[in-house]
Design a protein around this motif. Structure first.
Motif, PDB file in Angstrom:
ATOM      1  N   ASP A   1       0.617  49.776  41.275  1.00  0.00           N
ATOM      2  CA  ASP A   1       1.130  48.950  41.940  1.00  0.00           C
ATOM      3  C   ASP A   1       2.316  48.574  42.332  1.00  0.00           C
ATOM      4  OD1 ASP A   1       1.046  47.969  44.751  1.00  0.00           O
ATOM      5  OD2 ASP A   1      -0.077  45.608  44.025  1.00  0.00           O
ATOM      6  N   GLN A   2       3.356  48.644  42.584  1.00  0.00           N
ATOM      7  CA  GLN A   2       5.112  47.737  42.575  1.00  0.00           C
ATOM      8  C   GLN A   2       5.469  46.449  42.863  1.00  0.00           C
ATOM      9  OE1 GLN A   2       8.173  50.642  43.559  1.00  0.00           O
ATOM     10  NE2 GLN A   2       6.663  51.868  43.316  1.00  0.00           N
TER      11      GLN A   2
ATOM     12  N   LEU B   1       7.866  53.975  31.767  1.00  0.00           N
ATOM     13  CA  LEU B   1       8.526  52.782  32.259  1.00  0.00           C
ATOM     14  C   LEU B   1       9.399  51.521  31.250  1.00  0.00           C
ATOM     15  CD1 LEU B   1       6.855  50.346  34.455  1.00  0.00           C
ATOM     16  CD2 LEU B   1       5.418  49.393  31.921  1.00  0.00           C
ATOM     17  N   MET B   2      10.444  51.387  32.232  1.00  0.00           N
ATOM     18  CA  MET B   2      11.706  50.951  31.545  1.00  0.00           C
ATOM     19  C   MET B   2      12.560  49.354  32.392  1.00  0.00           C
ATOM     20  SD  MET B   2      14.019  53.416  31.998  1.00  0.00           S
ATOM     21  CE  MET B   2      13.164  54.927  31.156  1.00  0.00           C
TER      22      MET B   2
ATOM     23  N   PRO C   1      11.090  46.142  35.724  1.00  0.00           N
ATOM     24  CA  PRO C   1      10.663  46.989  34.922  1.00  0.00           C
ATOM     25  C   PRO C   1       9.795  47.602  35.815  1.00  0.00           C
ATOM     26  CG  PRO C   1       9.487  44.914  34.092  1.00  0.00           C
ATOM     27  CD  PRO C   1      10.475  44.356  35.369  1.00  0.00           C
ATOM     28  N   ALA C   2      10.613  48.767  35.692  1.00  0.00           N
ATOM     29  CA  ALA C   2       9.837  50.208  36.622  1.00  0.00           C
ATOM     30  C   ALA C   2       9.924  51.792  35.958  1.00  0.00           C
ATOM     31  CB  ALA C   2      10.641  50.110  38.333  1.00  0.00           C
TER      32      ALA C   2
ATOM     33  N   SER D   1       9.884  54.757  41.942  1.00  0.00           N
ATOM     34  CA  SER D   1       8.895  55.210  40.596  1.00  0.00           C
ATOM     35  C   SER D   1       7.628  55.722  41.064  1.00  0.00           C
ATOM     36  CB  SER D   1       7.729  53.644  40.423  1.00  0.00           C
ATOM     37  OG  SER D   1       8.744  52.827  39.658  1.00  0.00           O
ATOM     38  N   MET D   2       7.330  55.871  42.177  1.00  0.00           N
ATOM     39  CA  MET D   2       5.920  57.159  42.755  1.00  0.00           C
ATOM     40  C   MET D   2       6.868  58.450  43.274  1.00  0.00           C
ATOM     41  SD  MET D   2       2.815  56.698  44.771  1.00  0.00           S
ATOM     42  CE  MET D   2       3.184  55.646  45.405  1.00  0.00           C
ATOM     43  N   PRO D   3       6.069  59.797  42.120  1.00  0.00           N
ATOM     44  CA  PRO D   3       6.203  60.583  41.739  1.00  0.00           C
ATOM     45  C   PRO D   3       6.299  61.921  42.813  1.00  0.00           C
ATOM     46  CG  PRO D   3       4.718  60.281  40.136  1.00  0.00           C
ATOM     47  CD  PRO D   3       4.763  59.009  41.381  1.00  0.00           C
TER      48      PRO D   3
END
Length: 1792
Positions: free
Chosen positions: A413-414, A329-330, A292-293, A475-477
């Motif tokens: 937070d990944q 988020l997927m 998931p991310a 995932s960070m814009p």
């Protein structure tokens, strides 16, 4: 043929064959062709059962591949059609290669097979257009059909037969990725099922998509109580590939907004690259997996608009997204071996799966710091209002997004996912392999290693590392930087991936730009402006966790970071009370700069961990202090004079109010023009004058109804009441004052002030916003005189409305004003990164209604202040440009009307150098495409606030724009180049010297626009700068390029042989009649004489031109040569009708010794050595050269040709002997005749003859801009110039004598009247035709080949063009080829107009050497060499009709001089319908005979051979020992024999004898005559056959077959097929001798089937040594005897009978004299054939029943018949007795 200047290759196209010999006994041969070249063989495919095969042309275009299996592969595509193999270049280290070509790779590793695809080419041919265009092929393992796909390959396959047109493949379209419709899958390949699963958990930060009007109505009536997000999102997944690995490389995710009444709107689109979320199959590979991310979505701007905004294409993923539009988020996963059931593709996520996602939704606080160092190169249209730069991450920092608080800056937070773990395993394994491989390479240091191998390995490692660095989208814009104009309009943007500036305590893990200065070029959002440059930013970014803020260090950066609380006091002017605070109706009295957030000064509280460091103070915006002339060296001062009138039609008078009589452009009061003083540091450069270059009347007035309006016009009307006149005066900045003027000592936004492209009336207000994730950079004001003056008025800034531009001075119409207040804040604990801990700070609440408003929080302002700056000096060394495009063209009207003078309006280039906010211009070079500026631009007082050492590591970029000056308008943009300067921090003490380099100039579209030769230096001004370069002689402001930097010049001589012009097209509807050439190089121009009339003579009367110029010594810096052709027209008009630029002059350069040595440049002219002719015939002296030629090796004695065959020798025998076709050449070579050269290419492509351009080269003229040609078929060329160049160094001393000229020998430039003979050999069987041509007036010979149609117009197949002038003028003498031997008669009779001796003398005269000296007839001295006839003709068989010895010797000497030999050339045919695609080839040669040399000899007879009519008579006498194939009813072996015969190729004329029935011993008697008429080619020994292939065919098809008689013996059957018993094929040209009797006849008469037996001489033939030699029936005329017939099987022969025949050949006339009928028909004579005396047993049984009974039955069964009859008689008697006995006995008993 070489493509693109690469290694030459040989391309053989096998198209068709005709008249092949049939080697099959039954049926026809199955031909295929083998091509062998230098030991390499290639074979065509096999054409079954066809003697006239046509091989189709198969074209395979390999476009690209995808999902190629393997972790580190370098794919090479190998294409095999039949036995032909082609392969592409290697695409290194990629699983998605792009080829777009088919070429030969250097090697192909057989053990590296990845996947194959196989299909019959017939499948391609039956498709529409005989092609598969841009189809995808599924690659598989042929040994493992169930192994699935190994990758995909996009190809175009075309199979062309003769006459087929190639379809247009074109370029790819979006439909190419339609997998299901474009995929070809081989039969038998089984694919594995797979399921691609996407789990969608949540979405956030989605912008508004629906209007809030309905919500407002609901709230008005109380129906709506809850605030809605005004968006109904859902996610759509698209994945075209339903196979894995899929050829579709991207997964499309579309975020949409559901609309109840209309079409759903697209919010944003993202594409996931399958290669980024998977790894090819292998031990450590994994299927597409991610999350998931969060996946970030980008598209158009976030701001909602109810009207179409034009950014819908960006939201659909077409182009780069310009704004962040949310994230989802997927989780993506792939499962092999399963497929979802129908209807279950979309399901809800199970509840038990949700808790596992919680750990991926944790948030952490980040801080983003951006230091804006400079903003330059902004365009005027973007700076109408204040300019704001904004930086944001996601929604954080977007001041126009009210959904986020100004201080919130949190992202997730990944945690490690399954994909992260898989990628980690892959990277560890692959890195280990790389390290091991590199270690092996490194261990081979002592062994010799090829450099190319090492480089290839290193490139491989780089490619592998790049593949490993690939990963899923972050995932960070991305960090967005916006350029915002007035009214918050977003103008331009730039996206920076967050990982590039992400901070890590470990320096090795930081982003490559984290904390480092970088220069970015922003991008326009509008599609129409995408190719323009909106702004150049120089900035520094730091992005890291908030808890790591204490680790922030600026690493030596200068400047002090200050934090302020900021608010603006707003007032408007009332009608009664004057200025008063705003009441909140239009704007709060205290607010932010935009007036959106209320920020009362008394409600501010310090941020947590911070304290106040002083009271509130007014701090005006520093941009208000910038003068209108900031950033300019030249400025135009302006003032407006106003007049009014009291009513319509009244007179004009001055305004009584003096303040309104003189104003500025904003209608603010200004002094009289004579009272305006020149600003400090400036000086006037002109007087006051009215500006007439506007829409004004002749006096400069413009009119309007009222003063405060923008509707001014230059036409006076009665209702106009106001008018004004603009007065202007120019002033220039004083250089000395510039260096002393230091108004500001802080942030360089003031020092860089404005881009120089802005005019004075526009003022840019720079402000950077900050809300933790972005912050505002501005400046403090210290000791500023403007500030003191402004502070006297309270620091107010005025404007007409709140959206207008604010200025420091109040105007008439100003109704609003505001001023900025600051209060400094300081951290309680002093650290450098303390400012990063700032967040949004709460303010004191004034009421309950404010608690839920965003105004309850404020973001402190962070500013960077400088106490000092560094001053630099930039030196730009611009030497020259080349290959610039034509920017101007004279109009047709201008030419026809005689306007424009004689100027070359091609281009007037100049350069503009932009560095930060400074600009400098070069001088304008008029009328040139290759300008030489030789100018140094010095830019002083460049103030840069940065650490010098850091600046040296990453200096700012220099933009050099090249523009075309236009006197009637703005300069026209040509292109720009980018470069970085060499930074010198020790001033003039740095010994390094920059080196001039060629920088490419590119247009806005990215296309090539020329090159710029320049170098740049940036000096730190420490007071010890080097002195400036020397000034130009004619200027006191232009500097030369320093001598130690500019190219080293040398005196150079340039010889030009300007021979003439050719094929000049019309210029502006007029023919070019009187052209003149101009040659320009390095600013030096030389002109040729004027041609009086091109129609009479297109050559220049004095073609020799000489330059004595100074040019660079190095070829790298050599300026190009420009050729201009002017046409001298009426009234002194001299327009440029064409030009050509020669960029590379290296091929024309020669060394000095080449002028005086043995050879001279490319001409190969030999200098003469004086030599006395020896009379005693002894060998020459030592200084002579003796050409010794070894005698040829002794060859076996050949059989002497028969005299009778010489009459059959023609020119075609010579041609076939030259190409190696001995069969069609006949006995030509046996007579000792010469052969000739048959070139496979045009004569112009043969290097030995210098491509026939040794005398002059052809330079094509262009006209620059398109659309100027008057011809419909415009190929870009408007004419040709025939010229030749030679460059060589001259003595440095001008007094030294010049070396001898190189191009001083040339023929008279007069037209030459010639006879041109064109011999078309292999085409339409044309006869040679003489054409009169006046060369060079008619220099181009065009040969066209048509396809004849009876009904429609003939179709052009292709054409070829031959330049006759080059052949006439070349030193290799291309007029008439030289044969090998001089003969005066026979088939090789001398055909040239000059004898060899005359040619040799003319050659000596042309080269300026002594004429040949003959010593008798067998010895000759020429050009310092001695030649003897016996050297050339030693032991050489001479043909008949040879000429005199001296002529033969002269010919041998001529052939040693690299002259064109007797030849046939092969020229490709091309068509404009398919440019570049060869349409076939034509074999021909051309002879040119100047008429002034005499009458040309008769033409060579190349008429196609005509067949002669003959008649073959064959008499079948008897047969013997024929195989008995049947058994009679009586058990006897027998055959019903008949003989069949025909000539090969004339199968329609098969003849057969009558039937000899019931041959019991194989004997047959016939006395039967066959008569075969045929047409025969004696020279080729072939039968000529012309017949229609089909009854509907219009033309006959010609075939040639060897003259062979086929005799077959058959057994006749009435109720079944006849049985073939045996045959014999007799070659009548080599007829085997018959036997005199049947007993002597046998297989020994025939040649053996085993060729080795004859070649080895073992017996020679089966059984006998003394086999008679074969004879030619044409010579013997007749032959009678016995020949065997046989049946061949498995390489052996079986005798099946013997045939007695008489063979006789007669000519057509002889056949008419000696008539004979077929069979035994009349006329039965010559000889008369009697009926055969066959035995009585020979008959057909069912036609003679009594004879059958008598001969067959009675002879064999008579005793059986007699016995049978006796038995029947006895039986009848007994039967009668038995029948009558009972009655008789009864009578006896009763006594009757």
């Amino acid at each position: 043929m070489a493509e693109g200047g690469g290694t030459p290759g040989l391309e053989v196209v096998v198209q068709s064959a005709k008249n092949l010999i049939n080697l099959e006994r039954i049926g026809k041969s199955d031909p295929y062709c083998i091509v062998e070249y230098k030991g390499e063989e290639q074979q065509t495919d096999v054409i079954s059962n066809d003697l006239n095969p046509k091989w189709n042309k198969v074209r395979i275009r390999v476009v690209e591949g995808r999902q190629i299996e393997g972790s580190d592969v370098s794919p090479v595509v190998k294409v095999t059609v039949s036995n032909q193999i082609k392969q592409t270049r290697a695409a290194k280290h990629t699983s998605s290669p792009y080829f777009d070509q088919v070429s030969n790779a250097k090697r192909f590793r057989s053990n590296s097979l990845i996947g194959t695809f196989k299909m019959p080419i017939g499948v391609v041919y039956i498709q529409e257009g005989h092609s598969f265009v841009r189809k995808w092929l599924l690659l598989s393992n042929p040994e493992d059909p169930t192994g699935g796909a190994k990758g995909y390959l996009k190809v175009t396959m075309i199979v062309l037969g003769p006459g087929d047109d190639a379809p247009q493949s074109g370029k790819g379209t979006e439909g190419d990725d339609d997998v299901e419709s474009n995929l070809l899958r081989p039969a038998g390949v089984q694919l594995r099922p797979a399921t691609l699963s996407l789990k969608v958990f949540q979405a956030e930060d989605i912008p508004q998509m629906d209007s809030a009007a309905l919500e407002g109505i609901k709230n008005l009536f109380g129906a709506g109580t809850e605030s809605k997000k005004l968006v109904d999102p859902y996610l759509q997944l698209e994945f075209a590939g339903k196979k894995f690995p899929s050829m579709c490389t991207k997964i499309k995710l579309t975020l949409k907004d559901w609309d109840r009444f209309g079409k759903d709107d697209t919010i944003a689109t993202v594409f996931l690259d399958v290669a980024d979320v998977s790894w090819p199959a292998g031990a450590h590979g994994f299927l597409p997996t991610m999350g998931p991310a969060f996946i970030n979505f980008y598209g158009g701007p976030r701001e909602f608009s109810a009207l179409p905004d034009g950014y819908d294409e960006l939201n659909k993923g077409k182009g780069e997204g310009v704004a962040y539009r949310g994230r989802v988020l997927m989780q993506l996963s792939t499962t092999m071996g399963e497929q979802p059931e129908d209807g279950t593709e979309v399901v809800d996520i199970q509840e038990e799966d949700l808790p596992a996602v919680d750990k991926f939704m944790r948030r952490r606080r980040f801080r983003l710091a951006m230091f804006m160092l400079s903003a330059t190169r902004m365009r005027e249209k973007d700076t109408d209002g204040p300019i704001t730069f904004e930086v944001s991450v996601g929604n954080f920092g977007d001041v126009q997004d009210a959904s986020t608080p100004p201080s919130s800056s949190a992202t997730q937070d990944q945690a490690a996912t399954e994909m992260d773990n898989s990628i980690a395993v892959v990277r560890r394994v692959e890195l280990r392999k790389i390290v091991e491989d590199a270690s092996v390479l490194r261990s081979q240091e002592e062994a010799p290693i090829d450099v190319e191998t090492v480089v290839s390995k290193a490139e491989g490692y780089v490619g592998m590392l790049k593949n490993l660095a690939r990963g899923p989208p972050s995932s960070m814009p991305d960090i967005m930087i916006w350029m915002i104009g007035g009214e918050k309009k977003k103008i331009a943007y730039y996206r920076i991936p967050a990982h590039e500036v992400l901070f890590s305590p470990n320096p090795d893990h930081r982003g490559k730009f984290c904390g480092k200065n970088q220069t970015i070029v922003m991008k326009y959002m509008e599609k129409k402006d995408k190719k323009r440059l909106p702004c150049q930013l120089r900035l520094n970014l730091w992005f890291g966790l908030q808890r790591q803020a204490h680790l922030f260090t600026r690493q030596g950066a200068e400047g002090v970071i200050n934090v302020y609380a900021e608010t603006y006091q707003n007032q408007h002017q009332g009608l009664i009370h004057g200025w008063e605070d705003c009441h909140g109706d239009d704007r709060p009295p205290w607010s932010d700069v935009a007036g959106l957030v209320p920020l009362p000064k008394d409600n501010f509280v310090p941020a947590e961990g911070w304290k106040w460091a002083g009271p509130w103070f007014v701090d005006p915006d520093p941009s208000m202090f910038l003068g209108k002339d900031a950033g300019f060296k030249n400025f135009v001062e302006e003032v407006y004079e106003h007049e009014v009138r009291q009513g319509p039609g009244r007179s004009w008078e001055k305004n009584k109010d003096e303040a309104k009589h003189w104003t500025d452009s904003s209608n603010k009061p200004a002094g009289r023009k004579d009272q305006i003083a020149c600003a400090e540091g400036w000086e006037w450069s002109s007087d006051w004058e009215a500006d007439l270059n506007r829409a004004v009347d002749e006096e400069g007035w413009e009119y309007s109804v009222e003063l405060f309006t923008s509707a001014w016009t230059g036409v006076e009307k009665q209702f106009h009441l106001c008018r004004r006149k603009r007065w202007i005066r120019k002033r220039e900045r004083i250089a000395e004052a510039d260096s002393k003027k230091q108004v500001f000592k802080h942030h360089n936004v003031l020092n860089n002030d404005l881009p120089d492209i802005l005019t004075c009336k526009y003022l840019v207000r720079l402000s950077w916003w900050m809300s933790t994730s972005h912050f505002d950079l501005c400046t403090d004001i210290h000791e500023c005189p403007q500030q003191e003056e402004l502070m006297k008025g309270g620091g107010w800034m005025y404007a007409t409305t709140w959206s207008s531009r604010f200025e420091a001075e109040q105007g008439f119409a100003d109704m609003v004003r505001h001023r900025r207040w600051h209060r400094k804040m300081a951290p309680e604990e002093e650290t450098e990164g303390a400012f990063l801990t700032l967040g949004a700070t709460a303010m004191k609440s004034e009421g309950k209604e404010d608690k839920n408003k965003m105004g309850a929080m404020y973001a402190p302002r962070v500013m960077l202040s400088y106490e000092k700056h560094h001053v630099y000096q930039l030196r730009c060394y611009l030497y020259q440009g080349r290959d610039l495009p034509v920017m101007d063209e004279e109009t047709v009207a201008g030419d026809l009307l005689g306007g424009g003078g004689n100027k070359d309006v091609s281009c007037d280039p100049f350069c503009r150098v932009c560095f930060l906010n400074h600009t400098a211009l070069t001088e304008i070079k008029r009328y040139t495409l290759n300008p030489t500026w030789d100018q140094t631009l010095i830019i002083d007082n460049i103030r840069i606030h940065a650490d010098p050492d850091k600046l040296a590591e990453d200096p700012p970029i220099i933009f050099t724009s090249v523009l075309d000056y236009d006197a009637m308008g703005k300069p026209e943009y040509i292109g720009r180049s980018t470069s970085v300067p060499m930074v010198k921090l020790s001033g003039g003490r740095d010994p390094r010297k920059p080196r001039l380099g060629w920088y490419p100039i590119t247009t806005r579209e990215g296309t090539y626009a020329g090159q710029l030769l320049a170098a740049f230096e940036l000096y730190l001004d420490d007071g010890q700068l080097p002195p400036p370069p020397p000034l130009h002689e004619d200027s006191d402001t232009l500097f030369h390029v320093p001598s130690d930097i500019r190219p080293q010049m040398q005196r150079t001589g340039i010889e030009v042989l300007c021979w003439g012009v050719r094929k000049l097209k019309k210029y502006h509807l007029r023919n070019v009649t009187s052209p003149q050439c101009e040659f320009e190089i390095g600013g030096n121009v030389m002109k040729s004489p004027v041609i009086k009339s091109v129609e009479q003579n297109p050559n220049f009367p004095e073609p020799s031109i000489f330059f004595d110029v100074y040019l660079p010594r190095e070829d790298l810096y050599m300026p190009p040569m420009t050729i201009k052709v002017r046409d001298h027209r009426l009234f002194g008009r001299k327009p440029v009708v064409g030009r050509c630029v020669i960029s590379n002059l290296a091929p024309f350069s020669v060394e000095p010794e080449q002028q005086t040595g043995a050879e001279e440049g490319e001409d190969g002219q030999q200098q003469q050595e004086e030599e006395e002719v020896e009379a005693d015939g002894q060998p020459p002296e030592e200084d002579h050269t003796v050409l010794e030629i070894e005698p040829p090796l002794e060859e076996p004695k050949e059989q002497q040709p028969d005299e009778a065959t010489e009459e059959d020798i023609d020119w075609w025998c010579k041609f076939y002997a030259s190409i190696g076709d001995e069969q069609q050449a006949g006995s030509y070579l046996q007579h000792g005749y010469d052969t000739m050269e048959v070139y496979d290419d045009p004569l112009e492509t043969i290097k030995t003859f210098d491509y026939l351009e040794d005398f002059t080269s052809t330079f094509h003229l262009e006209r620059g801009k398109k659309g100027d040609s008057d011809d419909e078929d415009d190929d870009g060329s408007v004419g040709e110039v025939k010229a030749k160049f030679r460059l060589y160094p001259l003595p440095a001393d001008p007094r030294a004598p010049l070396p001898p000229k190189i191009l001083d020998r040339y023929p008279a430039p007069d037209p030459v009247d010639c006879v041109v003979r064109v011999y078309v050999i292999r085409a339409l069987t044309l006869q040679p035709q003489d054409m009169n041509g006046l060369i060079p007036l008619e220099k181009d010979l065009e040969i066209r080949v048509y396809d004849m149609d009876l009904i429609s117009r003939d179709d052009l197949i292709g054409s070829t063009i031959i330049d006759l002038e080059n052949r006439l003028l070349t030193k290799h003498r291309g007029t008439c080829g030289l044969p090998q031997t001089y003969t005066i008669d026979g088939p090789n009779v001398w055909r040239d107009i000059q004898e060899p001796k005359a040619i040799l003398e003319s050659l000596a005269e042309r080269d300026g050497i002594d004429k040949p000296v003959y010593d008798g007839t067998n010895k000759l001295k020429f050009n310092g060499n001695t030649y003897r006839l016996e050297t050339f003709e030693n032991e050489k068989k001479l043909p008949k009709h040879i000429g005199p010895a001296d002529q033969r010797l002269a010919l041998h000497v001529l052939r040693e001089q690299d002259l064109v030999p007797e030849h046939v050339e092969t020229r490709p045919l091309y068509s404009k319908m398919q440019p570049g695609l060869e349409q076939g080839r034509l074999q021909l040669w051309v002879d040119i005979f100047p008429k002034d040399l005499g009458q040309p000899p008769p033409p060579v007879d190349v008429t196609p051979r005509l067949a002669k009519k003959y008649e073959l008579r064959v008499i079948i006498w008897n047969t013997a020992d024929v195989y008995l194939d049947e058994t009679s009813i009586t058990g006897e072996q027998m055959s019903d024999i008949y003989v069949k015969g025909w000539i090969t190729g004339l199968e329609d004329d098969k003849q057969k004898t009558d039937i000899h029935y019931r041959s019991l011993d194989g004997t047959g008697m016939f006395n039967w005559r066959f008569v075969f008429p045929f047409e025969y080619l004696p020279a080729e020994k072939m039968v000529y056959i012309a017949k229609k292939e089909h009854f509907w065919s219009l033309d006959k098809t010609v075939a040639k077959k060897p003259l062979q008689l086929n005799i077959q013996v058959w057994d006749n059957d009435k109720f079944s097929f006849d049985d073939w018993l045996g045959e014999v094929t007799l070659d009548l040209n080599e007829l085997v001798m018959p036997a005199t009797s049947a007993k002597k006849c046998g297989l020994h008469q025939l040649p053996s089937l085993n060729p080795d037996e004859e070649s080895e001489g073992v017996l020679g033939f089966l059984g006998l040594r003394d086999r008679p030699q074969p004879v030619c029936l044409f010579r013997q005329k007749t032959s009678r005897g016995w020949w065997p017939v046989f049946m061949a099987a498995e390489g052996t022969r079986e005798l099946r009978g013997k045939v007695e025949m008489t063979l006789e050949i007669l000519t057509e006339d002889e056949a008419m004299e000696k008539e004979a009928g077929k069979g035994q028909k009349d006329p039965n004579m010559n000889p008369t054939l009697e009926k055969p005396n066959r035995p009585s047993t020979s008959f057909l049984w069912f036609t003679s029943p009594f004879r059958t009974l008598r001969i067959i039955i009675w002879r064999n069964y008579k005793w059986y018949i007699i016995g049978g009859l006796i038995i029947l008689l006895i039986a009848a008697i007994l039967l009668l007795f038995m029948y009558n006995m009972p009655g008789y006995i009864a009578k006896k008993i009763i006594g009757a």
